[in-house]
Motif scaffolding. Structure first.
Motif, PDB file in Angstrom:
ATOM      1  N   VAL A   1      -3.983  17.518  26.644  1.00 40.14           N
ATOM      2  CA  VAL A   1      -4.971  18.386  27.284  1.00 40.14           C
ATOM      3  C   VAL A   1      -4.668  18.494  28.777  1.00 40.14           C
ATOM      4  O   VAL A   1      -4.333  17.505  29.428  1.00 40.14           O
ATOM      5  N   ASP A   2      -4.807  19.697  29.309  1.00 37.80           N
ATOM      6  CA  ASP A   2      -4.608  19.924  30.742  1.00 37.80           C
ATOM      7  C   ASP A   2      -5.752  19.247  31.502  1.00 37.80           C
ATOM      8  O   ASP A   2      -6.923  19.581  31.294  1.00 37.80           O
ATOM      9  N   PRO A   3      -5.444  18.285  32.389  1.00 41.70           N
ATOM     10  CA  PRO A   3      -6.503  17.571  33.118  1.00 41.70           C
ATOM     11  C   PRO A   3      -7.411  18.496  33.930  1.00 41.70           C
ATOM     12  O   PRO A   3      -8.607  18.245  34.035  1.00 41.70           O
ATOM     13  N   ALA A   4      -6.855  19.562  34.487  1.00 39.74           N
ATOM     14  CA  ALA A   4      -7.666  20.488  35.284  1.00 39.74           C
ATOM     15  C   ALA A   4      -8.707  21.191  34.412  1.00 39.74           C
ATOM     16  O   ALA A   4      -9.860  21.338  34.813  1.00 39.74           O
ATOM     17  N   ILE A   5      -8.314  21.586  33.218  1.00 41.99           N
ATOM     18  CA  ILE A   5      -9.244  22.237  32.296  1.00 41.99           C
ATOM     19  C   ILE A   5     -10.360  21.266  31.905  1.00 41.99           C
ATOM     20  O   ILE A   5     -11.513  21.658  31.726  1.00 41.99           O
ATOM     21  N   ALA A   6     -10.023  19.983  31.792  1.00 41.95           N
ATOM     22  CA  ALA A   6     -11.003  18.965  31.411  1.00 41.95           C
ATOM     23  C   ALA A   6     -11.829  18.477  32.605  1.00 41.95           C
ATOM     24  O   ALA A   6     -12.702  17.623  32.446  1.00 41.95           O
ATOM     25  N   GLY A   7     -11.544  19.013  33.804  1.00 41.49           N
ATOM     26  CA  GLY A   7     -12.291  18.606  34.991  1.00 41.49           C
ATOM     27  C   GLY A   7     -11.891  17.242  35.524  1.00 41.49           C
ATOM     28  O   GLY A   7     -12.672  16.583  36.206  1.00 41.49           O
ATOM     29  N   ARG A   8     -10.686  16.803  35.223  1.00 41.41           N
ATOM     30  CA  ARG A   8     -10.174  15.500  35.682  1.00 41.41           C
ATOM     31  C   ARG A   8      -8.973  15.727  36.597  1.00 41.41           C
ATOM     32  O   ARG A   8      -7.844  15.390  36.272  1.00 41.41           O
ATOM     33  N   THR A   9      -9.235  16.304  37.758  1.00 40.02           N
ATOM     34  CA  THR A   9      -8.143  16.717  38.641  1.00 40.02           C
ATOM     35  C   THR A   9      -7.603  15.612  39.539  1.00 40.02           C
ATOM     36  O   THR A   9      -6.534  15.756  40.113  1.00 40.02           O
ATOM     37  N   LEU A  10      -8.324  14.504  39.668  1.00 40.51           N
ATOM     38  CA  LEU A  10      -7.861  13.421  40.535  1.00 40.51           C
ATOM     39  C   LEU A  10      -7.152  12.363  39.688  1.00 40.51           C
ATOM     40  O   LEU A  10      -7.732  11.818  38.755  1.00 40.51           O
ATOM     41  N   LEU A  11      -5.902  12.086  40.054  1.00 38.84           N
ATOM     42  CA  LEU A  11      -5.108  11.051  39.399  1.00 38.84           C
ATOM     43  C   LEU A  11      -4.910   9.911  40.379  1.00 38.84           C
ATOM     44  O   LEU A  11      -4.467  10.127  41.508  1.00 38.84           O
ATOM     45  N   ALA A  12      -5.265   8.713  39.947  1.00 45.27           N
ATOM     46  CA  ALA A  12      -5.120   7.542  40.816  1.00 45.27           C
ATOM     47  C   ALA A  12      -4.521   6.386  40.030  1.00 45.27           C
ATOM     48  O   ALA A  12      -4.705   6.272  38.819  1.00 45.27           O
ATOM     49  N   TYR A  13      -3.813   5.541  40.757  1.00 46.23           N
ATOM     50  CA  TYR A  13      -3.276   4.305  40.194  1.00 46.23           C
ATOM     51  C   TYR A  13      -3.963   3.163  40.934  1.00 46.23           C
ATOM     52  O   TYR A  13      -3.944   3.115  42.163  1.00 46.23           O
ATOM     53  N   VAL A  14      -4.568   2.281  40.179  1.00 47.97           N
ATOM     54  CA  VAL A  14      -5.309   1.181  40.774  1.00 47.97           C
ATOM     55  C   VAL A  14      -4.661  -0.137  40.348  1.00 47.97           C
ATOM     56  O   VAL A  14      -4.567  -0.436  39.152  1.00 47.97           O
ATOM     57  N   SER A  15      -4.198  -0.887  41.335  1.00 45.80           N
ATOM     58  CA  SER A  15      -3.678  -2.223  41.087  1.00 45.80           C
ATOM     59  C   SER A  15      -4.850  -3.188  41.162  1.00 45.80           C
ATOM     60  O   SER A  15      -5.690  -3.085  42.062  1.00 45.80           O
ATOM     61  N   VAL A  16      -4.903  -4.114  40.210  1.00 47.55           N
ATOM     62  CA  VAL A  16      -6.018  -5.063  40.136  1.00 47.55           C
ATOM     63  C   VAL A  16      -5.454  -6.478  40.104  1.00 47.55           C
ATOM     64  O   VAL A  16      -4.550  -6.771  39.324  1.00 47.55           O
ATOM     65  N   GLN A  17      -6.008  -7.339  40.955  1.00 50.60           N
ATOM     66  CA  GLN A  17      -5.627  -8.748  40.933  1.00 50.60           C
ATOM     67  C   GLN A  17      -6.785  -9.545  40.349  1.00 50.60           C
ATOM     68  O   GLN A  17      -7.922  -9.429  40.801  1.00 50.60           O
ATOM     69  N   LEU A  18      -6.466 -10.344  39.320  1.00 49.27           N
ATOM     70  CA  LEU A  18      -7.467 -11.228  38.724  1.00 49.27           C
ATOM     71  C   LEU A  18      -7.290 -12.635  39.279  1.00 49.27           C
ATOM     72  O   LEU A  18      -6.176 -13.054  39.601  1.00 49.27           O
ATOM     73  N   GLU A  19      -8.402 -13.339  39.371  1.00 45.90           N
ATOM     74  CA  GLU A  19      -8.406 -14.682  39.928  1.00 45.90           C
ATOM     75  C   GLU A  19      -7.574 -15.656  39.097  1.00 45.90           C
ATOM     76  O   GLU A  19      -6.766 -16.410  39.629  1.00 45.90           O
ATOM     77  N   ARG A  20      -7.790 -15.633  37.769  1.00 48.81           N
ATOM     78  CA  ARG A  20      -7.089 -16.558  36.876  1.00 48.81           C
ATOM     79  C   ARG A  20      -6.781 -15.863  35.553  1.00 48.81           C
ATOM     80  O   ARG A  20      -7.498 -14.937  35.143  1.00 48.81           O
ATOM     81  N   PRO A  21      -5.770 -16.328  34.834  1.00 45.66           N
ATOM     82  CA  PRO A  21      -5.424 -15.742  33.534  1.00 45.66           C
ATOM     83  C   PRO A  21      -6.558 -15.789  32.508  1.00 45.66           C
ATOM     84  O   PRO A  21      -6.584 -14.974  31.585  1.00 45.66           O
ATOM     85  N   GLU A  22      -7.496 -16.698  32.660  1.00 43.10           N
ATOM     86  CA  GLU A  22      -8.617 -16.788  31.725  1.00 43.10           C
ATOM     87  C   GLU A  22      -9.453 -15.508  31.713  1.00 43.10           C
ATOM     88  O   GLU A  22     -10.211 -15.256  30.774  1.00 43.10           O
ATOM     89  N   HIS A  23      -9.345 -14.707  32.771  1.00 43.87           N
ATOM     90  CA  HIS A  23     -10.124 -13.470  32.871  1.00 43.87           C
ATOM     91  C   HIS A  23      -9.441 -12.281  32.196  1.00 43.87           C
ATOM     92  O   HIS A  23     -10.045 -11.217  32.056  1.00 43.87           O
TER      93      HIS A  23
END
Length: 150
Positions: free
Chosen positions: A54-76
């Motif tokens: 599906v074309d993201p613009a047609i679906a109203g999802r025009t912003l593309l972002a990459y988010v890096s996430v750091q977790l405190e411990r592997p248990e999470h």
């Protein structure tokens, strides 16, 4: 999986709605042989899912972002993965090497929606220590096609 299976996979990734006759024509097999091979490819997990792109613009999802996430411990990890699996805006979640625990591909309507997702959801998950966000200004290539034949 042989060369013909790989050619079938290449074909259906580009033209998933083609008839078995047309697929067979492109790889040199009968309709019944294509039917058998595709059933086997599905049964073995080589084909994981059928869908439309599906074309993201047609679906109203025009912003593309990459988010890096750091977790405190592997248990999470388990809880984090389960939580992001339920977020429709998160298209991909990758466990990565380096300073970060996970890399998320996110599509939303705008920066306000991205802010809400990060502040109200991602940063509130147990174990999340920090995030870093990169917004794509434009995309010159984006594909889900995986080249199977050489």
């Amino acid at each position: 999986m042989d060369k013909i299976d790989r050619k079938i996979l290449d074909h259906i990734q580009q033209n998933g709605r083609d008839s078995y006759a047309k697929i067979g024509e492109s790889v040199g097999l009968s309709v019944s042989a294509i039917n058998d091979r595709i059933k086997r490819l599905v049964a073995t997990g080589a084909i994981r899912h059928w869908s439309a792109v599906v074309d993201p613009a047609i679906a109203g999802r025009t912003l593309l972002a990459y988010v890096s996430v750091q977790l405190e411990r592997p248990e999470h990890d388990k809880g984090f993965v389960a939580a992001v699996a339920g977020l429709g805006a998160v298209q991909e979640c990758h466990h990565v090497t380096g300073d970060w625990s996970y890399l998320l591909k996110i599509r939303v309507a705008d920066t306000a929606a991205l802010e809400r997702l990060i502040v109200d959801w991602i940063k509130t998950l147990p174990g999340v220590v920090r995030t870093q966000t990169v917004i794509a200004l434009s995309s010159t290539k984006e594909t889900h096609v995986l080249q199977c034949s050489a």
